[in-house]
Design a protein around this motif. Structure first.
Motif, PDB file in Angstrom:
ATOM      1  N   SER A 133       0.786  -1.235   0.000  1.00 26.30           N
ATOM      2  CA  SER A 133       0.000   0.000   0.000  1.00 26.30           C
ATOM      3  C   SER A 133       0.818   1.286   0.000  1.00 26.30           C
ATOM      4  O   SER A 133       0.248   2.369   0.123  1.00 26.30           O
ATOM      5  CB  SER A 133      -0.940   0.008   1.217  1.00 26.30           C
ATOM      6  N   VAL A 134       2.137   1.215  -0.130  1.00 31.52           N
ATOM      7  CA  VAL A 134       2.964   2.423  -0.139  1.00 31.52           C
ATOM      8  C   VAL A 134       3.754   2.491  -1.431  1.00 31.52           C
ATOM      9  O   VAL A 134       4.491   1.552  -1.779  1.00 31.52           O
ATOM     10  CB  VAL A 134       3.918   2.460   1.074  1.00 31.52           C
ATOM     11  N   GLN A 135       3.591   3.578  -2.159  1.00 36.47           N
ATOM     12  CA  GLN A 135       4.361   3.824  -3.374  1.00 36.47           C
ATOM     13  C   GLN A 135       4.432   5.334  -3.571  1.00 36.47           C
ATOM     14  O   GLN A 135       3.964   6.102  -2.739  1.00 36.47           O
ATOM     15  CB  GLN A 135       3.727   3.121  -4.578  1.00 36.47           C
ATOM     16  N   GLY A 136       5.029   5.776  -4.654  1.00 32.10           N
ATOM     17  CA  GLY A 136       5.153   7.199  -4.909  1.00 32.10           C
ATOM     18  C   GLY A 136       5.462   7.452  -6.369  1.00 32.10           C
ATOM     19  O   GLY A 136       5.575   6.524  -7.175  1.00 32.10           O
ATOM     20  N   ASN A 137       5.626   8.719  -6.701  1.00 31.74           N
ATOM     21  CA  ASN A 137       5.893   9.095  -8.076  1.00 31.74           C
ATOM     22  C   ASN A 137       7.222   8.549  -8.560  1.00 31.74           C
ATOM     23  O   ASN A 137       7.345   8.059  -9.685  1.00 31.74           O
ATOM     24  CB  ASN A 137       5.885  10.619  -8.200  1.00 31.74           C
ATOM     25  N   VAL A 138       8.227   8.600  -7.685  1.00 33.32           N
ATOM     26  CA  VAL A 138       9.594   8.213  -8.037  1.00 33.32           C
ATOM     27  C   VAL A 138      10.158   7.327  -6.940  1.00 33.32           C
ATOM     28  O   VAL A 138       9.911   7.555  -5.747  1.00 33.32           O
ATOM     29  CB  VAL A 138      10.472   9.469  -8.225  1.00 33.32           C
ATOM     30  N   TYR A 139      10.912   6.324  -7.347  1.00 36.66           N
ATOM     31  CA  TYR A 139      11.594   5.424  -6.414  1.00 36.66           C
ATOM     32  C   TYR A 139      13.086   5.712  -6.468  1.00 36.66           C
ATOM     33  O   TYR A 139      13.688   5.728  -7.546  1.00 36.66           O
ATOM     34  CB  TYR A 139      11.329   3.967  -6.810  1.00 36.66           C
ATOM     35  N   ILE A 140      13.680   5.929  -5.307  1.00 41.32           N
ATOM     36  CA  ILE A 140      15.123   6.189  -5.232  1.00 41.32           C
ATOM     37  C   ILE A 140      15.749   5.142  -4.324  1.00 41.32           C
ATOM     38  O   ILE A 140      15.325   4.964  -3.178  1.00 41.32           O
ATOM     39  CB  ILE A 140      15.397   7.604  -4.700  1.00 41.32           C
ATOM     40  N   ALA A 141      16.732   4.438  -4.837  1.00 38.50           N
ATOM     41  CA  ALA A 141      17.423   3.406  -4.065  1.00 38.50           C
ATOM     42  C   ALA A 141      18.920   3.516  -4.318  1.00 38.50           C
ATOM     43  O   ALA A 141      19.348   3.794  -5.446  1.00 38.50           O
ATOM     44  CB  ALA A 141      16.927   2.011  -4.439  1.00 38.50           C
ATOM     45  N   THR A 142      19.687   3.297  -3.264  1.00 37.51           N
ATOM     46  CA  THR A 142      21.140   3.417  -3.352  1.00 37.51           C
ATOM     47  C   THR A 142      21.778   2.151  -2.821  1.00 37.51           C
ATOM     48  O   THR A 142      21.383   1.624  -1.772  1.00 37.51           O
ATOM     49  CB  THR A 142      21.632   4.634  -2.548  1.00 37.51           C
ATOM     50  N   GLU A 191      -3.691   1.955   7.984  1.00 36.08           N
ATOM     51  CA  GLU A 191      -4.841   1.064   8.025  1.00 36.08           C
ATOM     52  C   GLU A 191      -4.439  -0.364   7.691  1.00 36.08           C
ATOM     53  O   GLU A 191      -4.878  -1.321   8.359  1.00 36.08           O
ATOM     54  CB  GLU A 191      -5.914   1.543   7.052  1.00 36.08           C
ATOM     55  N   ASN A 192      -3.599  -0.539   6.676  1.00 36.91           N
ATOM     56  CA  ASN A 192      -3.186  -1.888   6.281  1.00 36.91           C
ATOM     57  C   ASN A 192      -2.271  -2.524   7.302  1.00 36.91           C
ATOM     58  O   ASN A 192      -2.315  -3.747   7.522  1.00 36.91           O
ATOM     59  CB  ASN A 192      -2.531  -1.862   4.901  1.00 36.91           C
ATOM     60  N   TYR A 193      -1.442  -1.724   7.958  1.00 39.60           N
ATOM     61  CA  TYR A 193      -0.578  -2.283   8.992  1.00 39.60           C
ATOM     62  C   TYR A 193      -1.418  -2.795  10.162  1.00 39.60           C
ATOM     63  O   TYR A 193      -1.158  -3.882  10.692  1.00 39.60           O
ATOM     64  CB  TYR A 193       0.417  -1.225   9.466  1.00 39.60           C
ATOM     65  N   ARG A 194      -2.413  -2.031  10.567  1.00 44.20           N
ATOM     66  CA  ARG A 194      -3.285  -2.486  11.650  1.00 44.20           C
ATOM     67  C   ARG A 194      -4.040  -3.758  11.250  1.00 44.20           C
ATOM     68  O   ARG A 194      -4.185  -4.686  12.058  1.00 44.20           O
ATOM     69  CB  ARG A 194      -4.269  -1.383  12.031  1.00 44.20           C
ATOM     70  N   ARG A 195      -4.481  -3.808  10.012  1.00 49.49           N
ATOM     71  CA  ARG A 195      -5.189  -5.002   9.533  1.00 49.49           C
ATOM     72  C   ARG A 195      -4.259  -6.209   9.525  1.00 49.49           C
ATOM     73  O   ARG A 195      -4.659  -7.319   9.912  1.00 49.49           O
ATOM     74  CB  ARG A 195      -5.753  -4.740   8.136  1.00 49.49           C
ATOM     75  N   LEU A 196      -3.016  -6.008   9.106  1.00 47.25           N
ATOM     76  CA  LEU A 196      -2.058  -7.101   9.098  1.00 47.25           C
ATOM     77  C   LEU A 196      -1.794  -7.594  10.517  1.00 47.25           C
ATOM     78  O   LEU A 196      -1.711  -8.813  10.756  1.00 47.25           O
ATOM     79  CB  LEU A 196      -0.748  -6.660   8.443  1.00 47.25           C
ATOM     80  N   GLU A 197      -1.659  -6.694  11.475  1.00 47.03           N
ATOM     81  CA  GLU A 197      -1.434  -7.099  12.862  1.00 47.03           C
ATOM     82  C   GLU A 197      -2.589  -7.933  13.395  1.00 47.03           C
ATOM     83  O   GLU A 197      -2.391  -8.902  14.146  1.00 47.03           O
ATOM     84  CB  GLU A 197      -1.210  -5.861  13.730  1.00 47.03           C
TER      85      GLU A 197
END
Length: 441
Positions: free
Chosen positions: A350-359, A408-414
């Motif tokens: 449930s978490v994403q964004g316009n741009v992904y940055i990874a190093t 919300e999804n984290y609480r549901r997963l728990e």
């Protein structure tokens, strides 16, 4: 079953871990499972001996999540079967199947495709449980969206199948929970797609000084890009001086169509200012080989990431500083244009964004561990102040934590974890501070 102190223990403990930076964590025993029955027996044994269960599929977790002190590590390396149903287009794959080296060629022989991971040796187990950021993903979505069912060993050692109608809570969790999934997936049932007729690339190199203009152009261009185009900007020292490498790929129905899709990159404000340019046909096999060259085995890795919706003018100085500090041959940092345009389905991811940055700090000397870990997490934290969260596949929560699911999804997963694994048989997220797990900022 190899217990601590037995011959072969050390090889079983770390032999399949990709990152040569291997933590000093020691399971009580390692079970080398051959099938789902072995996995179920292992879970029942762990319950009898009061051991926590950890799981390894492909061994590509940068933080080596599978290594937990005094746990029973169930290694799924033997669960690597593939079976394709021509009538439904569904492939059943074991968690140790490698997306680029195993699944992709298996499906190509049948004219089918699946958005497997960019690194070809990554096992499907962790990849799919974490979401799955893969080839042609901007068009087909997260790889976990193409999971139609999972075979699961539960906390009581039972084996069941979970899908949209049966055990739907586990099906929901299997698509994004990562190492917090309250069970062990022994097989994934995957929707496949008609293979594209051709794959092309457009690869241009630029001087690092062009970074701000390049980012501004890419951010302007990204919202209009056809979903079949995958744009990646990498800062790298291969083969020598620091260079910005704009590498874009497109899957299409013909060479003319692919060339037209990638033609947009010839029209930007930096046209003619490239240091080099190569464009034309490529293949998944060639792209995977290039990924292997960039991410060599036998090296030590310190990695971090963030999703961000920040504009180019905010990111440019932060990335410019980070890029200038890449000081080993293989270390690199990527800007990946994702630009989500639709609501995600009802799943844990449930978490994403316009741009992904990874190093990826990549080096060989153990004496550099603390320096590179500190550097990569510090520089990523600077960018993450303008971020939306992280992708589990490129994280190490023992060093820096951030949000990876919506609240919300984290609480549901728990709630699912508490119901499905009330006694905590399965190891959860490896974290320095459980109280700040999934806390943003």
């Amino acid at each position: 079953m190899i217990r601590r102190g037995d011959p072969g223990y050390e090889q079983a403990r770390v032999g399949r871990i990709f990152n040569a930076r291997r933590p000093d964590r020691y399971p009580a025993a390692i079970l080398l499972a051959d099938d789902a029955g072995d996995v179920a027996a292992g879970v029942r044994l762990a319950r009898a001996e009061n051991l926590t269960v950890s799981v390894r599929s492909g061994g590509h977790s940068w933080a080596a999540w599978s290594l937990r002190d005094d746990a029973l590590l169930i290694d799924l390396g033997g669960l690597n079967g593939l079976d394709y149903d021509e009538a439904t287009g569904v492939v059943v794959a074991g968690p140790a199947v490698r997306g680029g080296l195993d699944l992709s060629p298996f499906l190509a022989e049948r004219g089918r495709a699946f958005p497997g991971g960019h690194c070809p040796s990554v096992g499907l187990g962790g990849y799919l449980l974490q979401g799955g950021q893969g080839w042609n993903g901007r068009r087909t979505g997260w790889a976990c969206e193409s999971v139609v069912a999972v075979d699961v060993v539960t906390a009581d050692g039972s084996l069941l199948r979970a899908d949209a109608t049966r055990h739907s809570d586990l099906f929901w969790a299997a698509r994004g929970a990562g190492p917090g999934f309250p069970g062990i997936v022994t097989a994934f049932h995957l929707r496949t797609y008609e293979a594209a007729a051709v794959m092309w690339h457009d690869t241009r190199t630029f001087h690092p000084d062009e970074g701000p203009a390049l980012l501004a152009w890419l951010h302007d261009l990204l919202p209009t890009l056809d979903r079949r185009i995958e744009p990646v900007l990498a800062a790298t020292r291969l083969p020598g001086e620091l260079t910005l490498l704009l590498h874009t790929t497109a899957m299409a129905g013909s060479d003319d169509e692919a060339a037209a899709l990638l033609g947009v990159f010839a029209e930007g404000p930096l046209a003619g200012r490239e240091l080099s340019r190569v464009t034309g046909p490529t293949s998944l096999a060639e792209e995977c080989a290039a990924q292997d060259a960039q991410s060599p085995p036998g090296h030590r890795y310190a990695v971090d990431c963030t999703w961000t919706d920040a504009p180019a003018n905010v990111l440019a100085p932060l990335l410019g500083r980070l890029w200038s500090e890449l000081d080993t041959e293989h270390s690199f940092s990527i800007w990946y244009g994702w630009a989500p345009e639709r609501e995600l389905p009802d799943m844990a991811f449930s978490v994403q964004g316009n741009v992904y940055i990874a190093t990826y700090a990549i080096y060989t000397d153990p004496a550099d561990d603390d320096r590179y870990r500190s550097w990569v997490h510090r520089r990523t934290a600077d960018i993450a102040r303008h971020g939306t969260g992280v992708y589990l596949g490129d994280t190490d929560f023992t060093s820096r934590q951030d949000r990876f699911l919506s609240g919300e999804n984290y609480r549901r997963l728990e709630e699912i974890r508490a119901r499905r694994d009330p006694y905590g048989i399965f190891a959860s997220y490896l974290t320095a501070d459980p109280d700040r797990l999934n806390v943003h900022g």
